[in-house]
Design a protein around this motif. Sequence first.
Motif, PDB file in Angstrom:
ATOM      1  N   GLY A   1     -12.956 -29.503  -5.920  1.00 34.10           N
ATOM      2  CA  GLY A   1     -11.745 -30.336  -6.890  1.00 34.10           C
ATOM      3  C   GLY A   1     -10.530 -31.063  -6.049  1.00 34.10           C
ATOM      4  N   ALA A   2     -10.176 -30.614  -4.730  1.00 36.23           N
ATOM      5  CA  ALA A   2      -9.489 -30.475  -4.098  1.00 36.23           C
ATOM      6  C   ALA A   2      -8.791 -32.380  -3.565  1.00 36.23           C
ATOM      7  N   SER A   3      -7.259 -32.426  -3.964  1.00 30.12           N
ATOM      8  CA  SER A   3      -7.209 -33.321  -4.032  1.00 30.12           C
ATOM      9  C   SER A   3      -6.020 -33.568  -3.336  1.00 30.12           C
ATOM     10  N   GLY A   4      -4.990 -34.847  -2.963  1.00 29.78           N
ATOM     11  CA  GLY A   4      -3.844 -34.944  -2.441  1.00 29.78           C
ATOM     12  C   GLY A   4      -3.627 -33.704  -0.948  1.00 29.78           C
ATOM     13  N   ASP A   5      -2.592 -33.345  -0.739  1.00 27.60           N
ATOM     14  CA  ASP A   5      -2.092 -32.729  -0.062  1.00 27.60           C
ATOM     15  C   ASP A   5      -3.427 -31.894   0.623  1.00 27.60           C
ATOM     16  N   LEU A   6      -3.940 -30.664  -1.018  1.00 23.20           N
ATOM     17  CA  LEU A   6      -4.762 -29.754  -1.299  1.00 23.20           C
ATOM     18  C   LEU A   6      -6.517 -30.198  -0.390  1.00 23.20           C
ATOM     19  N   LEU A   7      -6.149 -31.442  -0.331  1.00 21.74           N
ATOM     20  CA  LEU A   7      -7.626 -31.725   0.297  1.00 21.74           C
ATOM     21  C   LEU A   7      -7.419 -32.042   1.914  1.00 21.74           C
ATOM     22  N   GLU A   8      -6.543 -32.522   1.521  1.00 22.47           N
ATOM     23  CA  GLU A   8      -6.119 -32.883   3.381  1.00 22.47           C
ATOM     24  C   GLU A   8      -5.891 -31.219   3.964  1.00 22.47           C
ATOM     25  N   SER A   9      -5.697 -29.953   3.456  1.00 17.59           N
ATOM     26  CA  SER A   9      -4.927 -28.956   4.480  1.00 17.59           C
ATOM     27  C   SER A   9      -7.081 -28.329   3.960  1.00 17.59           C
ATOM     28  N   CYS A  10      -7.997 -29.088   2.817  1.00 21.57           N
ATOM     29  CA  CYS A  10      -9.015 -28.132   2.810  1.00 21.57           C
ATOM     30  C   CYS A  10     -10.024 -28.598   4.221  1.00 21.57           C
ATOM     31  N   VAL A  11      -9.770 -30.057   4.321  1.00 16.55           N
ATOM     32  CA  VAL A  11     -10.544 -30.775   5.471  1.00 16.55           C
ATOM     33  C   VAL A  11     -10.128 -30.347   7.302  1.00 16.55           C
ATOM     34  N   LEU A  12      -8.644 -29.604   7.187  1.00 17.86           N
ATOM     35  CA  LEU A  12      -8.131 -29.167   8.145  1.00 17.86           C
ATOM     36  C   LEU A  12      -9.096 -27.609   8.680  1.00 17.86           C
ATOM     37  N   TYR A  13      -8.712 -26.982   7.576  1.00 20.70           N
ATOM     38  CA  TYR A  13      -9.129 -25.790   7.832  1.00 20.70           C
ATOM     39  C   TYR A  13     -10.727 -25.414   8.369  1.00 20.70           C
ATOM     40  N   GLY A  14     -11.320 -25.994   7.406  1.00 16.71           N
ATOM     41  CA  GLY A  14     -13.099 -26.205   7.050  1.00 16.71           C
ATOM     42  C   GLY A  14     -13.379 -26.949   8.647  1.00 16.71           C
ATOM     43  N   ARG A  15     -12.688 -27.900   8.994  1.00 14.94           N
ATOM     44  CA  ARG A  15     -13.561 -28.234  10.348  1.00 14.94           C
ATOM     45  C   ARG A  15     -13.106 -27.591  11.843  1.00 14.94           C
ATOM     46  N   ILE A  16     -11.836 -26.978  11.931  1.00 22.00           N
ATOM     47  CA  ILE A  16     -11.623 -25.845  13.052  1.00 22.00           C
ATOM     48  C   ILE A  16     -12.686 -24.646  13.007  1.00 22.00           C
ATOM     49  N   MET A  17     -13.121 -24.556  11.205  1.00 28.25           N
ATOM     50  CA  MET A  17     -14.371 -23.303  11.163  1.00 28.25           C
ATOM     51  C   MET A  17     -14.924 -23.147  11.378  1.00 28.25           C
ATOM     52  N   MET A  18     -15.546 -24.671  11.871  1.00 33.06           N
ATOM     53  CA  MET A  18     -17.219 -25.255  12.125  1.00 33.06           C
ATOM     54  C   MET A  18     -17.089 -24.833  13.420  1.00 33.06           C
ATOM     55  N   ALA A  19     -16.313 -24.521  14.506  1.00 35.27           N
ATOM     56  CA  ALA A  19     -16.677 -25.182  15.472  1.00 35.27           C
ATOM     57  C   ALA A  19     -16.824 -22.970  15.518  1.00 35.27           C
ATOM     58  N   SER A  20     -16.719 -22.770  14.799  1.00 36.98           N
ATOM     59  CA  SER A  20     -17.570 -20.717  15.604  1.00 36.98           C
ATOM     60  C   SER A  20     -17.850 -19.979  14.353  1.00 36.98           C
ATOM     61  N   LEU A  21     -18.935 -21.459  13.981  1.00 40.54           N
ATOM     62  CA  LEU A  21     -19.940 -20.923  12.897  1.00 40.54           C
ATOM     63  C   LEU A  21     -21.041 -20.540  13.258  1.00 40.54           C
ATOM     64  N   THR A  22     -21.288 -20.456  14.275  1.00 41.14           N
ATOM     65  CA  THR A  22     -22.449 -20.212  15.252  1.00 41.14           C
ATOM     66  C   THR A  22     -21.984 -17.805  15.781  1.00 41.14           C
ATOM     67  N   GLY A  23     -20.594 -18.236  16.170  1.00 38.28           N
ATOM     68  CA  GLY A  23     -19.976 -17.576  16.607  1.00 38.28           C
ATOM     69  C   GLY A  23     -19.389 -16.091  15.188  1.00 38.28           C
ATOM     70  N   PHE A  24     -19.932 -17.009  13.929  1.00 41.17           N
ATOM     71  CA  PHE A  24     -19.283 -15.724  12.614  1.00 41.17           C
ATOM     72  C   PHE A  24     -20.557 -15.190  12.104  1.00 41.17           C
ATOM     73  N   MET A  25     -21.970 -16.442  11.979  1.00 43.79           N
ATOM     74  CA  MET A  25     -23.022 -15.824  11.781  1.00 43.79           C
ATOM     75  C   MET A  25     -23.753 -14.635  12.985  1.00 43.79           C
ATOM     76  N   LEU A  26     -23.514 -14.750  14.008  1.00 40.34           N
ATOM     77  CA  LEU A  26     -24.327 -13.583  15.165  1.00 40.34           C
ATOM     78  C   LEU A  26     -23.494 -12.630  15.015  1.00 40.34           C
ATOM     79  N   GLN A  27     -22.010 -12.940  14.784  1.00 40.66           N
ATOM     80  CA  GLN A  27     -21.130 -11.360  14.089  1.00 40.66           C
ATOM     81  C   GLN A  27     -21.972 -10.713  13.134  1.00 40.66           C
ATOM     82  N   ASN A  28     -22.680 -11.884  11.611  1.00 38.56           N
ATOM     83  CA  ASN A  28     -23.243 -10.798  10.902  1.00 38.56           C
ATOM     84  C   ASN A  28     -24.865 -10.728  11.068  1.00 38.56           C
ATOM     85  N   VAL A  29     -25.530 -10.845  12.390  1.00 33.66           N
ATOM     86  CA  VAL A  29     -26.518 -10.576  12.321  1.00 33.66           C
ATOM     87  C   VAL A  29     -26.570  -9.168  13.088  1.00 33.66           C
TER      88      VAL A  29
END
Length: 443
Positions: free
Chosen positions: A122-150
């Motif tokens: 449901g994001a659009s405009g500035d909210l959409l831009e912020s969601c994409v920015l935050y989400g893409r940066i977080m993808m860089a550490s996803l494997t670390g996050f998964m290992l943390q949970n393991v």
Amino acid sequence: MQIKLSDHFTYGRLFRFVLPSIMMMVFISIYGVVDGLFVSNFVGKTQFAAINLIMPVLMILGALGFMVGTGGSAIVAKTLGEGEHEKANRYFSMLVYVVVGGGLAISMLGFVFMPSISRFLGASGDLLESCVLYGRIMMASLTGFMLQNVFQAFLITAEKPRMGLLITVAAGCTNIVLDFLFIVVFHWGLAGAAIATAMSELVAGLVPLGYFLRENTSLLRLGRTRFMGAILLKTCINGSSELMTHISMSIVTVLYNFQLMRLAGENGIAAYGVIMYVHFIFASIYLGYGVGCAPIFGFHYGAKNKCELQNMFKKSFRIIAVVGLLLAITAISFAGPLAKLFVGYDQELWQMTSHGLRVFSIAFLFSGFNTFGSALFTALSNGVVSAIISFVRVMIFEVSAIIFLPILFGLNGIWCSIIVAEVLALGVTGSFIAAKRKRYGYL
């Protein structure tokens, strides 16, 4: 003196063993909240709403690691209880390697499809831009996050819960310090918050990976293994309840956001974000206790020690009852100050948040029993029952409440949804515990 899984657990010994797990989960929740705290106060309400909107997706992806950790640690603990140490290490190694490979693949797909995911939410405009920015940066550490949970689960099975706590504290301090540096000092805004969290997740995932890759004093070590599809499948089935819990909670969060956007707009999403932050911190006590005591149940189930299973069950039930009462009283009493910490700059938003938090917090009286029930059956290698409890609790009871209660009670119906869901789920949890008592011998 080191506490072993094979010990008899008094209240004191049990508290000492599970306390690092509880503190670890609480600390994870606290440093997970830090981004929202800094962003809300130093960046803006729209960016704060963006984090809350995209966070369910990140939690679902990270929950794949939690599924492998909880489901796999129960199998490994049971195997250790049966005296098969080499086999346990082969299982452990295979599961960790699968998570590393899967995490890298998922992170690449997540980066590519993040704009589409954000639009779907449901994001659009500035909210959409912020969601994409935050989400893409977080993808860089996803494997670390998964290992943390393991490793949260496997460090306990390896009889190293304090190490898990120390690693979590180090990761949390990394996040807090870098949030201050990147947001307040360097003015990097939302990107700074994402980078700080990503680096903390890498610390939490890679440090224990390095520990288990070398010779160590724990029960487990990463080494040569082979792919064992049957064990992976059993792990996924056994840990499916934890995965279902995280996925269900994330889906429910999306549904909450849709309803709140309709009834209260952006303020509603921001208010729910604060409520969920407080809920995560308080509920993490239950989750930490479940993670901490699960290997004990698993070990003694494998060793066929019904006396210790009964001892652990009775003590756990009493502890959860007392903790639930204390958490509910604390959350209701401090709802105003907790809300002001995040949104004190907006009087209308503060009033909405503090009222919603007071109502929401009544659920703590019941939720601990459901969390423990699900963790118990996972530890006993009955992932099907554990998954049913989790699924019914969230995807049937809470989803239904979120859809229908606002029709009757408006915004208050949303805040009451979790109370109704937890009470109904408690009946399901109690029924399974009673029905399975003779099979497992915990009563």
